[in-house]
Enzyme design. Structure first.
Site, PDB file in Angstrom:
ATOM      1  N   HIS A 131      18.888  90.173  18.676  1.00  0.00           N
ATOM      2  CA  HIS A 131      18.187  88.934  18.354  1.00  0.00           C
ATOM      3  C   HIS A 131      17.246  89.090  17.167  1.00  0.00           C
ATOM      4  O   HIS A 131      16.997  88.120  16.461  1.00  0.00           O
ATOM      5  CB  HIS A 131      17.461  88.358  19.574  1.00  0.00           C
ATOM      6  N   CYS A 164      32.309  80.236  16.101  1.00  0.00           N
ATOM      7  CA  CYS A 164      30.943  80.422  15.591  1.00  0.00           C
ATOM      8  C   CYS A 164      30.464  81.861  15.671  1.00  0.00           C
ATOM      9  O   CYS A 164      29.276  82.124  15.662  1.00  0.00           O
ATOM     10  CB  CYS A 164      29.970  79.509  16.339  1.00  0.00           C
TER      11      CYS A 164
END
Length: 756
Positions: free
Chosen positions: A368, A681
């Site tokens: 992240h 994606c």
């Protein structure tokens, strides 16, 4: 050598006074050698410095022939001095010439001396040189004399680390600590950054070495260790990975070291020898680092070495009352952050106006913090092993996010080369910007929607700049990951409203909160899982914690107002999970209709195809879903049984392999049959060659980071899609089993002059 340790405190004070004098570098070093010899009652004191060519050069001496200074050299491993440098351990000999590795240098005149004591000059685990004392008599040096010389070597290390000695070498070279270093890592975010090193956890410089009151130092040490243990236990109890700057296994290693009685005993012994608590920690840290690094050919041992370094640095900061990180400090212009690991929230705490790059030792492209770096458009490289130990704040650095490389203290030739590369890249980016308003249409007239991935408001500024058709994936979990507490429904609603406002009517697809696995919320207590990527995460967590999902759905419905709401659910394994999620949304629609009199004009609900089991439920899936988006990162991970965060297997399987694309082809065929919208994606959508392959099997919507849209659009506008699609049918049906498509795609691109 009677009284050798009677005055270490006096020696250190004398050394500090010498450092402050306005004298030349060589004169200062000569004076240091003289002071040490006098204090240690030695007839010889010599300082050897390690050069960039890995030779140990005599830089100063008291007692040997002065004409040998800057002329006498030994290779690492050669002679007694070279042996100390290679092993990073003291050598104490009553008769030096009887040692099998003794190497005589006649120009030094050392044949008069018999006893020999040498210690490595260590800094941050690196050997910078060797400090030697010698006497004419045959005798072994006492343990407290060895300790005294090691303490003195800590001061010499700071002298060798300074810029002052630059240019003194007889070979015309520079000291090893100034050596240019190259790191081959992994691309986290493309781009090139030239700037100045800023250590996320600044290196602590210990200035007070000699203890005035040993019992007081021992009490300070006990209190700091207790505080350190408590903080690690607290992080583990709360499941707070980001605040510790590492994953749970690293925190467990921290706890193991913090409770290791042998480590604590060695530090206490160093204090009892007369050092301050800080100096004792630094000495044990240097010795342990040097010893482990020699033995750590095993990646596991290298990881444990990094764990030890982090913990020792934490203990130093506790003792010195310094913060664990320096995020609030003013950054220099063109700052490049360097850290072992970093949480997404920590990166966002920095002043982004001066940030030019990020280098991490332990981060993967799908972490992240990497996602946030891409959102900021920050050139980033991960898996740059040992960069933290070798870098100094203020060093020049070049980060090449395109190639996944880092150049620390680059040579003038490298700087010139990258200057040219930056200019070339700027021209290319200008070309992409000029093409942003051109239609996303192939050479033969096939329209493709090039969408953008986002997750923070800062991403939305790139929507127009990149020329994206809309947001193909908005990662709602990033708001949760960077917050210190669970965002309230009103806070979530406010973010989603701003997203719609920035989108200016372009479509936005929101993904419901996808946490768990490697995405840990500091404030959400979760059990430790052996395989978190396949554990309690994403839709599984949402269905089991309906309150969490209910608040988010309600916030999205209220924010949509006059906009179409496109909502997709991650990690769907069985179609029944999607049905349950749809029911939850329908209940919330009834609620907001009754209580808020609000309802989006159009609502579409979809699923992310990330779990291979959905490949065997495609017909049923397209009956329930309004649209499907393939999450190529997880799908490839699960299909190949390869952990994408494991460097040994993450790149073992080519994402352009035939088996993977045969599976994706099934999905495009099922979508065409059902007449439903399909997109992809994952990371592969942003690489021109991989995007080309996706178009070849029928994808007409792909979503990527904003910086990748320009190169992909340039590829698309030169590509004859229909011809490629025909070729793909041949390649995938080849009974001989084509092992990979990469070569075929490259040949096709070259033949048709398609940039990739």
């Amino acid at each position: 050598m009677p009284g050798a340790t009677a005055g270490p405190r006096l020696l250190l004070r004398s050394l500090r006074a010498t450092m402050a004098e306005s004298i030349g570098a060589q004169e200062r070093l000569d004076k240091v050698a003289s002071l040490i010899a006098s204090n240690m009652v030695a007839e010889v004191c010599s300082i050897y410095a390690l050069r960039t060519d890995r030779a140990l050069e005599l830089y100063a001496t008291e007692g040997l022939n002065r004409d040998a200074v800057h002329k006498t050299t030994l290779r690492v491993g050669e002679g007694l001095v070279g042996l100390i440098a290679a092993n990073a351990r003291p050598l104490n000999l009553p008769e030096a010439r009887s040692h099998p590795q003794f190497a005589y240098r006649p120009e030094t005149g050392e044949d008069l001396y018999h006893s020999f004591l040498g210690v490595p000059i260590l800094r941050a685990g690196r050997t910078l040189g060797v400090l030697v004392v010698q006497n004419a008599t045959q005798r072994g040096y006492a343990e407290d004399e060895v300790e005294a010389l090691q303490t003195t070597a800590m001061v010499i290390a700071e002298v060798l680390a300074s810029e002052e000695l630059s240019g003194l070498s007889g070979a015309g070279g520079d000291l090893d600590i100034r050596r240019s270093s190259h790191f081959a890592g992994t691309t986290l975010c493309e781009g090139i950054g030239l700037g100045t090193v800023v250590l996320h956890q600044p290196r602590v410089v210990v200035t007070e070495l000699i203890a005035e009151d040993i019992p007081t130092e021992l009490r300070r040490l006990d209190a700091a260790i207790a505080s350190l243990r408590l903080s690690v236990d607290d992080m583990l109890a709360r499941g707070d990975m980001a605040a510790g700057g590492a994953h749970r296994d690293v925190l467990e290693a921290y706890r193991m070291f913090a409770n290791d009685q042998g480590w604590v005993r060695r530090i206490k012994e160093a204090v009892q020898s007369g050092l301050t608590a800080e100096a004792a920690v630094e000495r044990v840290q240097n010795q342990t680092r040097a010893r482990m690094k020699r033995q750590a050919s095993d990646p596991y041992l290298l990881d444990r070495l990094h764990d030890f370094e982090d913990l020792a640095n934490r203990l130093l900061r506790v003792l010195m009352g310094k913060p664990q990180t320096d995020m609030t400090a003013e950054l220099p212009e063109n700052a490049v952050l360097i850290a072992r690991t970093m949480g997404a929230a920590e990166l966002l705490d920095y002043d982004r106006s001066n940030l030019r790059g990020l280098v991490l030792e332990e981060s993967a492209p799908t972490s992240h913090v990497s996602i946030v770096a891409r959102a900021l458009g920050l050139p980033s490289v991960g898996r740059a092993i040992d960069v933290v130990a070798l870098a100094e704040s203020g060093d020049d650095i070049i980060i090449d996010g395109d190639a996944g490389e880092v150049h620390l203290r680059p040579t003038p030739e490298v700087v010139h080369s990258y200057g040219e590369k930056v200019r070339f890249r700027a021209k290319r980016m200008e070309r992409y910007r000029a093409n942003r308003n051109l239609p996303s249409v192939s050479k033969d007239g096939v329209h493709v929607e090039l969408l953008m991935n986002a997750g923070l408001l800062v991403d939305m500024d790139h929507l127009e700049e990149a020329g994206a058709s809309g947001i193909g994936l908005f990662r709602t979990e990033l708001q949760f990951m960077v917050a210190s507490s669970f965002p309230k429904m009103a806070e979530q609603q406010a973010l989603y409203e701003q997203v719609y406002e920035h989108a200016k009517g372009k479509p936005v697809t929101f993904r419901s909160i996808d946490v768990g696995g490697d995405k840990v919320l500091p404030y959400l207590r979760m059990d430790v899982e052996e395989n978190p990527a396949m554990g309690w995460r994403a839709i599984r967590l949402g269905l089991d914690r309906p309150g969490l999902m209910r608040a988010q759905i309600r916030a999205l419905l209220l924010a949509a107002k006059d906009n179409e709401l496109r909502l997709m659910f991650p990690m769907i394994t069985e179609v029944s999970e999607l049905r349950k999620a749809r029911l939850a949304v329908e209940r919330e629609i009834d609620h907001v209709r009754r209580h808020y009199e609000v309802e989006p004009p159009k609502l579409q609900m979809g699923a992310m195809l990330e779990v291979p089991s959905l490949l065997f439920q495609l017909d049923e899936l397209f009956e329930v879903a309004d649209f499907i988006s393939v999450g190529s990162n997880d799908l490839l991970q699960f299909m190949t049984a390869s952990d994408r965060g494991n460097t040994r297997v993450a790149e073992r399987f080519d994402p352009l392999g035939s088996p993977y694309f045969r599976a994706l082809k099934q999905v495009t065929e099922a979508a065409d049959k059902a007449g439903k919208s399909l997109s992809l994606c994952g990371d592969m959508a942003g690489h021109p060659l991989a995007a080309m392959a996706l178009l070849g099997i029928g994808f007409r919507q792909i979503s990527m980071s904003p910086a990748q849209i320009g190169p992909v659009k340039e590829m698309l506008r030169a590509l004859p899609v229909q011809e490629l699609q025909d070729k793909f049918a041949e390649w995938l049906n080849d009974s001989s089993g084509v092992p990979g498509l990469r070569g075929l795609l490259e040949d096709f691109a070259k033949a048709h002059q398609v940039p990739y």
